[in-house]
Design a protein around this motif. Structure first.
Motif, short mmCIF file in Angstrom:
data_model
loop_
_atom_site.label_atom_id
_atom_site.label_comp_id
_atom_site.label_asym_id
_atom_site.label_seq_id
_atom_site.Cartn_x
_atom_site.Cartn_y
_atom_site.Cartn_z
N MET A 16 80.74 65.81 19.44
CA MET A 16 79.36 65.51 19.76
C MET A 16 79.06 64.05 19.41
N THR A 17 78.25 63.42 20.24
CA THR A 17 77.72 62.09 19.94
C THR A 17 76.20 62.21 19.89
N ILE A 18 75.63 61.82 18.77
CA ILE A 18 74.19 61.96 18.56
C ILE A 18 73.55 60.58 18.65
N SER A 19 72.61 60.43 19.59
CA SER A 19 71.91 59.17 19.75
C SER A 19 70.61 59.13 18.95
N GLN A 20 69.88 60.26 18.92
CA GLN A 20 68.61 60.32 18.22
C GLN A 20 68.39 61.71 17.65
N LEU A 21 67.66 61.77 16.53
CA LEU A 21 67.16 63.01 15.96
C LEU A 21 65.71 62.76 15.54
N VAL A 56 63.49 76.80 23.02
CA VAL A 56 64.51 75.76 23.14
C VAL A 56 64.48 75.27 24.58
N MET A 57 64.56 73.94 24.76
CA MET A 57 64.38 73.42 26.12
C MET A 57 65.04 72.07 26.31
N VAL A 58 65.46 71.84 27.55
CA VAL A 58 65.95 70.53 27.97
C VAL A 58 64.74 69.67 28.31
N LEU A 59 64.75 68.42 27.82
CA LEU A 59 63.65 67.49 28.07
C LEU A 59 64.02 66.49 29.17
N ASP A 60 63.01 65.88 29.75
CA ASP A 60 63.26 64.82 30.72
C ASP A 60 64.00 63.66 30.04
N ASP A 61 64.82 62.97 30.81
CA ASP A 61 65.59 61.86 30.25
C ASP A 61 64.70 60.78 29.65
N GLY A 62 63.50 60.63 30.18
CA GLY A 62 62.61 59.58 29.71
C GLY A 62 61.73 59.99 28.55
N TYR A 63 61.90 61.20 28.03
CA TYR A 63 61.03 61.68 26.95
C TYR A 63 61.22 60.81 25.70
N VAL A 64 60.11 60.37 25.09
CA VAL A 64 60.14 59.48 23.93
C VAL A 64 59.86 60.27 22.66
N PHE A 65 60.69 60.11 21.65
CA PHE A 65 60.51 60.77 20.38
C PHE A 65 59.54 59.94 19.53
N GLY A 66 58.27 59.99 19.87
CA GLY A 66 57.27 59.15 19.23
C GLY A 66 56.91 59.58 17.83
N GLN A 86 75.34 64.24 23.29
CA GLN A 86 76.35 64.31 24.34
C GLN A 86 77.52 65.11 23.78
N MET A 87 78.12 65.98 24.60
CA MET A 87 79.20 66.85 24.13
C MET A 87 80.41 66.71 25.05
N GLY A 135 79.59 63.44 29.67
CA GLY A 135 79.55 62.16 30.36
C GLY A 135 78.19 61.49 30.34
N GLN A 136 77.19 62.17 29.82
CA GLN A 136 75.86 61.58 29.70
C GLN A 136 75.09 62.33 28.62
N THR A 137 74.06 61.71 28.09
CA THR A 137 73.29 62.35 27.03
C THR A 137 72.25 63.31 27.60
N MET A 138 71.84 64.23 26.76
CA MET A 138 70.76 65.16 27.07
C MET A 138 69.74 65.09 25.95
#
Length: 480
Positions: free
Chosen positions: A75-80, A442-452, A338-339, A426-429
């Protein structure tokens, strides 16, 4: 894949139905019972337990109390990001923050009180003075429960529980109980056990007995009904792997304890929690920045808040590196990950290398013992008696590209939806796990969703809203 059952690995029969982008586990809150660990003795390899009878709300209810976040590679983690309602984060905000790049532990080591009872080792710490007696000769009554598993992909997305199945976990014995009237936060003695009182488990110099536990952080159960639904959800923890890696309100640990660096090790229970180096596979002596990459399923990262345990923290394994988790019936965890596949290079000795997962445990489990049992074949942690696990995004077979979700709560209602998410290769989710009483979504978010920095409750409601006509949002009823 099955190491000791889950604590990250599901044990349900795997059936895949349809690809979805959201699953809501409806009505997850029911009263029940589990055994909380109150003694860990590495000299004998034996643990002691206290029976907890929990209501449908409040900090003792599985997964409404503190939870820890778990990440298994590849796994590669970009944000939490972690969000909570302000009314439910007060227990953390009262505490001092341990810096992410701390040079030494910010709190003093656990105090040690020498016990006078010959069978209680002198390393046990943080004793809470109460009048407790040990118990024996218990005959627990049968506990009814329901286990739900979707088996027919042609049925409606709302799965009805199978009624009146029998609890098949280990018996819940009578365990130390207060001789005085218990407080609102203490667990209660089972009225269905006939127990013979034994001498106090330990005595202090003034003759007062001790219980080897501390109460859970107080979270008023009435918060569920009195919460301000218009309040903003505050971002209480955030991590980004973008160089330089940054983390606020968050710490990364693993089961790699080494008494020379952090955590502990013994031959009875193995490695405890410890800090880890940036690549996550080696013990570190202090909290270090995580580089965001977990190479293989042999490695796991455990994410807690940055607040180290103190006297108000529930009991944890002596000398382990222990932190607070996140409590409350309203909390949300957002991840960008990403997995990608990991090719087995024959260095893993036959273990699964390519089954990543993202899940949550009752925080008492990793703080005491995530994997393993004591020498009486009674699991040391509370996992097997139902203190709670939620698998949010779990790949169950090596190389598999579908991920399942499952609620584990032995002895109570539990189960897993048979619809699945597609593994991000091959790409992040961007993905969210939202507790909003009485559901988990539990849900998949839009690619542009901002963790504000904040979420309004209306935003949260919009995220978790269920549309009965949707083909991509499944509703799985845990309770009626």
């Amino acid at each position: 894949m099955h190491l000791p059952p889950a604590r990250g690995f599901s044990t349900f029969r795997v059936i895949y139905c349809s690809e979805v982008t959201a699953i809501t586990y409806h009505n997850i809150s029911q009263a029940g019972t589990y055994n909380r660990t109150v003694i860990v003795d590495p000299s004998t390899g034996i643990c002691g337990h206290e029976r907890v009878d929990y209501p449908s709300t409040g900090p003792l209810a599985p997964l409404f109390g503190e939870v820890s976040m778990h990440l298994r590679g590849p796994m590669t983690i970009s944000q939490l990001a972690v969000y909570q309602l302000p009314a439910e984060v007060h227990t953390l905000r009262k505490r001092n923050t341990v810096p992410f790049y701390n040079s030494r532990r910010a709190l003093k080591p656990q105090e040690t009180t020498k016990m006078t009872h010959s069978t209680i080792p002198d390393w046990l710490s943080f004793f809470n003075k109460r009048t407790y007696n040990t118990t024996a000769s218990c005959t627990p009554t049968t506990v009814t429960s329901t286990v739900t598993v979707t088996t027919d992909c042609s049925t409606a997305s709302i799965t009805e529980p199978v009624q009146n199945t029998t609890y098949v976990g280990p018996p819940l014995p009578c365990l130390p109980t207060p001789a005085s009237t218990p407080s609102a936060n203490s667990s209660s003695h089972s009225p269905n056990c006939t127990c013979e009182n034994l001498p106090p488990i330990a005595e202090s110099s003034d003759g007062q007995p001790f219980i080897i536990a501390t109460p859970a952080p107080v979270l008023d159960a009435s918060l569920v009904s009195k919460r301000d639904d218009a309040a903003d959800w505050s971002r209480v923890a955030y991590y980004t792997s973008t160089a330089p890696a940054q983390a606020t309100g968050i710490s990364f640990l693993a089961n790699l304890g080494d008494p020379q660096k952090s955590g502990t090790f013994d031959y009875a229970f193995g490695n405890s929690l410890s800090y880890v180096t940036p690549n996550g596979d080696t013990v570190a002596s202090e909290s270090l920045p995580f580089n965001g990459k977990i190479d293989t399923s042999e490695h796991e990262i455990i994410v807690f808040s940055d607040k180290e345990c103190d006297a108000d923290c529930p009991y944890w394994r002596p000398n382990a590196t222990s932190h607070y988790g996140w409590s409350g019936s309203s909390k949300a965890f957002f991840i960008e990950f990403q997995m990608d596949h990991h090719n087995n290079t024959n260095t893993d000795q036959g273990l699964i290398s390519d089954a990543p997962a993202y899940w949550f445990l009752n925080a008492d489990i990793p703080r005491i013992l995530q994997y393993g049992s004591d020498r009486n074949d009674i699991p040391c942690s509370c996992w097997s008696t139902g203190c709670g696990e939620f698998d949010a995004f779990e790949v169950l077979g090596t190389g598999e590209e579908r991920a399942k979700s499952t609620l584990h709560r032995q002895g109570n209602l539990e189960g897993g939806d048979s619809n699945y998410f597609v593994r991000p290769i091959g790409q992040t989710m961007k993905f969210a796990v939202v507790w909003r009483y009485p559901d988990i979504t539990v849900m998949v978010l839009d690619d542009g969703y901002v963790f504000g920095e904040n979420l309004t409750d209306s935003q949260v409601q919009s995220l978790v809203a269920y549309d009965a006509n949707s083909w991509v949002h499944s509703l799985f009823a845990i309770g009626n």
